[in-house]
Design a protein around this motif. Structure first.
Motif, mmCIF file in Angstrom:
data_model
loop_
_atom_site.group_PDB
_atom_site.id
_atom_site.type_symbol
_atom_site.label_atom_id
_atom_site.label_comp_id
_atom_site.label_asym_id
_atom_site.label_seq_id
_atom_site.Cartn_x
_atom_site.Cartn_y
_atom_site.Cartn_z
ATOM 1 N N PHE A 160 0.842 -1.193 0.000
ATOM 2 C CA PHE A 160 0.000 0.000 0.000
ATOM 3 C C PHE A 160 0.880 1.246 0.000
ATOM 4 O O PHE A 160 1.895 1.311 0.682
ATOM 5 N N GLY A 161 0.481 2.235 -0.771
ATOM 6 C CA GLY A 161 1.175 3.506 -0.792
ATOM 7 C C GLY A 161 2.255 3.624 -1.849
ATOM 8 O O GLY A 161 2.682 4.750 -2.153
ATOM 9 N N GLN A 162 2.700 2.496 -2.431
ATOM 10 C CA GLN A 162 3.788 2.599 -3.407
ATOM 11 C C GLN A 162 3.326 3.269 -4.697
ATOM 12 O O GLN A 162 4.008 4.144 -5.227
ATOM 13 N N ILE A 163 2.161 2.858 -5.201
ATOM 14 C CA ILE A 163 1.667 3.491 -6.425
ATOM 15 C C ILE A 163 1.303 4.951 -6.153
ATOM 16 O O ILE A 163 1.547 5.833 -6.990
ATOM 17 N N ALA A 164 0.757 5.233 -4.985
ATOM 18 C CA ALA A 164 0.448 6.624 -4.634
ATOM 19 C C ALA A 164 1.726 7.459 -4.645
ATOM 20 O O ALA A 164 1.726 8.606 -5.115
ATOM 21 N N HIS A 165 2.825 6.892 -4.142
ATOM 22 C CA HIS A 165 4.115 7.593 -4.150
ATOM 23 C C HIS A 165 4.575 7.876 -5.578
ATOM 24 O O HIS A 165 4.970 9.007 -5.895
ATOM 25 N N LEU A 166 4.492 6.855 -6.447
ATOM 26 C CA LEU A 166 4.899 7.046 -7.834
ATOM 27 C C LEU A 166 3.985 8.036 -8.555
ATOM 28 O O LEU A 166 4.444 8.835 -9.380
ATOM 29 N N ALA A 167 2.704 7.977 -8.241
ATOM 30 C CA ALA A 167 1.752 8.878 -8.898
ATOM 31 C C ALA A 167 1.993 10.332 -8.498
ATOM 32 O O ALA A 167 1.783 11.247 -9.303
ATOM 33 N N ARG A 168 2.445 10.559 -7.265
ATOM 34 C CA ARG A 168 2.760 11.934 -6.856
ATOM 35 C C ARG A 168 3.957 12.472 -7.643
ATOM 36 O O ARG A 168 4.072 13.675 -7.866
ATOM 37 N N ILE A 169 4.828 11.582 -8.068
ATOM 38 C CA ILE A 169 5.964 11.993 -8.885
ATOM 39 C C ILE A 169 5.520 12.295 -10.313
ATOM 40 O O ILE A 169 5.802 13.362 -10.860
ATOM 41 N N HIS A 170 4.797 11.340 -10.913
ATOM 42 C CA HIS A 170 4.510 11.412 -12.346
ATOM 43 C C HIS A 170 3.231 12.176 -12.687
ATOM 44 O O HIS A 170 3.060 12.597 -13.828
ATOM 45 N N GLN A 171 2.330 12.333 -11.710
ATOM 46 C CA GLN A 171 1.098 13.107 -11.909
ATOM 47 C C GLN A 171 0.397 12.720 -13.216
ATOM 48 O O GLN A 171 0.272 13.539 -14.147
ATOM 49 N N PRO A 172 -0.058 11.486 -13.325
ATOM 50 C CA PRO A 172 -0.689 11.028 -14.572
ATOM 51 C C PRO A 172 -1.969 11.790 -14.882
ATOM 52 O O PRO A 172 -2.714 12.188 -13.977
ATOM 53 N N THR A 173 -2.208 11.994 -16.160
ATOM 54 C CA THR A 173 -3.445 12.623 -16.603
ATOM 55 C C THR A 173 -4.445 11.584 -17.105
ATOM 56 O O THR A 173 -5.618 11.885 -17.302
ATOM 57 N N LEU A 174 -3.973 10.368 -17.337
ATOM 58 C CA LEU A 174 -4.807 9.239 -17.754
ATOM 59 C C LEU A 174 -4.238 8.002 -17.084
ATOM 60 O O LEU A 174 -3.021 7.831 -17.010
ATOM 61 N N GLY A 175 -5.111 7.131 -16.589
ATOM 62 C CA GLY A 175 -4.644 5.925 -15.897
ATOM 63 C C GLY A 175 -5.267 4.668 -16.471
ATOM 64 O O GLY A 175 -6.444 4.658 -16.817
#
Length: 450
Positions: A160-175
């Motif tokens: 838990f939290g690993q993808i959230a960490h990566l998403a805060r870096i990359h700030q995806p506009t589409l998932g």
């Protein structure tokens, strides 16, 4: 990459000790270090990267990024994971193009490559290299952003939290989520936990961010609920926006796929096999058409995909076809590989070496038994099992009616013993190698003939 070690220190939030020099690449393995390399000293559970800095330095590396003092030149950071996050965010802040985040239990890397191919009509695509999808390697993709258009970023999940960490870096506009399976279940407890962890990608999207989801997944409703904006779907389910209406294996290296994209039919071939790969292709088409690419163009460009190694990779040895699918293994991917072998036309016999599947937690016995049930429908002529939990594969398969005389077992994945077992194959036969990455089943192919 066009960067100096002083600029890198500033982006990391670290302090440079020593002279500033030009950098050309990053490395996490000292054996890959050379002139212009920024070497990341990763403190792992069993190996401390700081101890390998002298070797990297001797090979010409330009600077170390370290959490403690080492021989100069080095950049000192309080926490390497957070420093790399700072680095990634600083580059992402300078990016104005769409960012596609991708995760899922299976097929992430293959789908990433198919998406990148389907997007090529928009110009050069920035994509995660190989399977560099962790908190240490994922932020580094932005070092190659110059001159690129759309970004496709793969995100791994080991808790838990690993993808959230990566998403805060990359700030995806589409998932996009490829599916909710059982891989790494021990990290989050069960499939429900996997769904929660993967959904962190969707929760990181902007309110108008598009979520692309597998319509035929058991957890589709949970994924829809996590999506903050519009949803587009793909898969075999008839209600999918990109629905697979037909699949046929032409050989072990080609299959024919029929799809309907928003109601319009298309047919195409892929240079691989497997219904799961047809689904990966449908996901790529869903992404490409979502950003405005004509379906026919996206489908034609799938032919340019770079297929990753050790995923149904074909090797020929003395007339025997060996299917190397050893990058990793979960119950879902193992069943898919077995089914792919069964559906492909084979001149001779079908054989398989199946290794244990790790990181399943409490689902270990159930997952191995699931593979055992699949063996009954596999029409395999001979099976070699290796690793303790594969006893559940054998037990379930025999109980379901699979002939016990077709199964042999090894306690551990001995490359020589596996190589010897494989010697029974004759020209025209096909052998599937499938097991968790740690087993290294492909090493059996490196055993010198007697």
């Amino acid at each position: 990459m066009n960067l100096t070690s002083a600029e890198l220190a500033a982006r990391l939030g670290g302090v440079l000790h020593g002279p500033s020099t030009d950098l050309t690449k990053f490395a996490t393995d000292s054996r890959e270090a050379g002139p212009g390399t920024a070497f990341l000293c990763i403190q792992g559970a069993q190996v401390d990267g700081h101890t390998f800095w002298p070797q990297a330095l001797a090979q010409g590396a330009a600077v170390a990024v370290a959490e403690r003092e080492v021989e100069e030149p080095y950049i000192l950071v309080p926490n390497l994971v957070e420093a790399l996050a700072n680095l990634g965010r600083s580059w992402r802040a300078e990016w104005s193009h769409p960012v596609i985040g991708i995760t899922g239990s299976n097929g992430k890397t293959t789908t990433k490559e198919l998406i990148a191919a389907a997007l090529r009509s928009r110009g050069p695509v920035l994509k995660s290299p190989g399977n560099r999808n962790t908190e240490y390697t994922s932020p580094l993709v932005w070092a190659e952003a110059a001159g690129k258009g759309i970004a496709v970023i793969e995100m791994a999940m080991r808790g838990f939290g690993q993808i959230a960490h990566l998403a805060r870096i990359h700030q995806p506009t589409l998932g996009i989520i490829t599916g909710i399976g059982t891989a790494h279940a021990e990290m989050v407890g069960n499939r429900e936990g996997i769904c929660r962890a993967k959904s962190e990608l969707l929760q990181a999207l902007p309110t108008n961010g598009l979520s692309i989801l597998p319509a035929d997944d058991d957890f589709i409703q949970d994924l829809r609920a996590a999506a903050p904006g519009p949803v587009r779907t793909f898969g075999f389910a008839p209600e999918s926006d990109v629905v697979i209406t037909g699949y046929r294996a032409l050989s072990l290296t080609a299959c024919q796929v029929a799809v309907r994209v928003d109601g319009t039919p298309y047919e195409f071939e892929l240079p691989t096999v497997g219904r799961h790969n047809a689904k990966n292709a449908a996901a790529a088409i869903a992404v490409a058409t979502a950003v405005g690419i004509d379906p026919a163009t996206a489908i034609a460009d799938l032919a340019h995909a770079e297929w990753p190694p050790m995923r149904l990779e074909i090797r020929e040895r003395n007339g025997v076809t060996i299917i190397v699918d050893t990058y990793n293994a979960s119950p879902d991917s193992t069943v898919a590989a077995i089914r792919s072998l069964r559906e492909a036309p084979i001149a001779g016999r079908r054989l398989a070496v199946l290794g244990e599947m790790r990181e399943l937690g409490d689902f270990s016995e159930g997952g191995h038994r699931l593979v055992g049930r699949a063996l009954m429908e596999s029409e395999l002529d001979a099976v070699l099992l290796t690793g303790g939990p594969t006893k559940f594969i054998e037990s379930e398969a025999v109980q379901a009616g699979f002939p016990p005389e077709r199964i042999q077992s090894l306690d551990a994945p001995d490359p020589v013993a596996i190589h010897t077992w494989m010697q029974q194959a004759q020209p025209g036969d096909a052998i599937l190698l499938k097991g968790s990455r740690a087993l290294g089943l492909e090493r059996a192919l490196e055993v010198a003939p007697e």
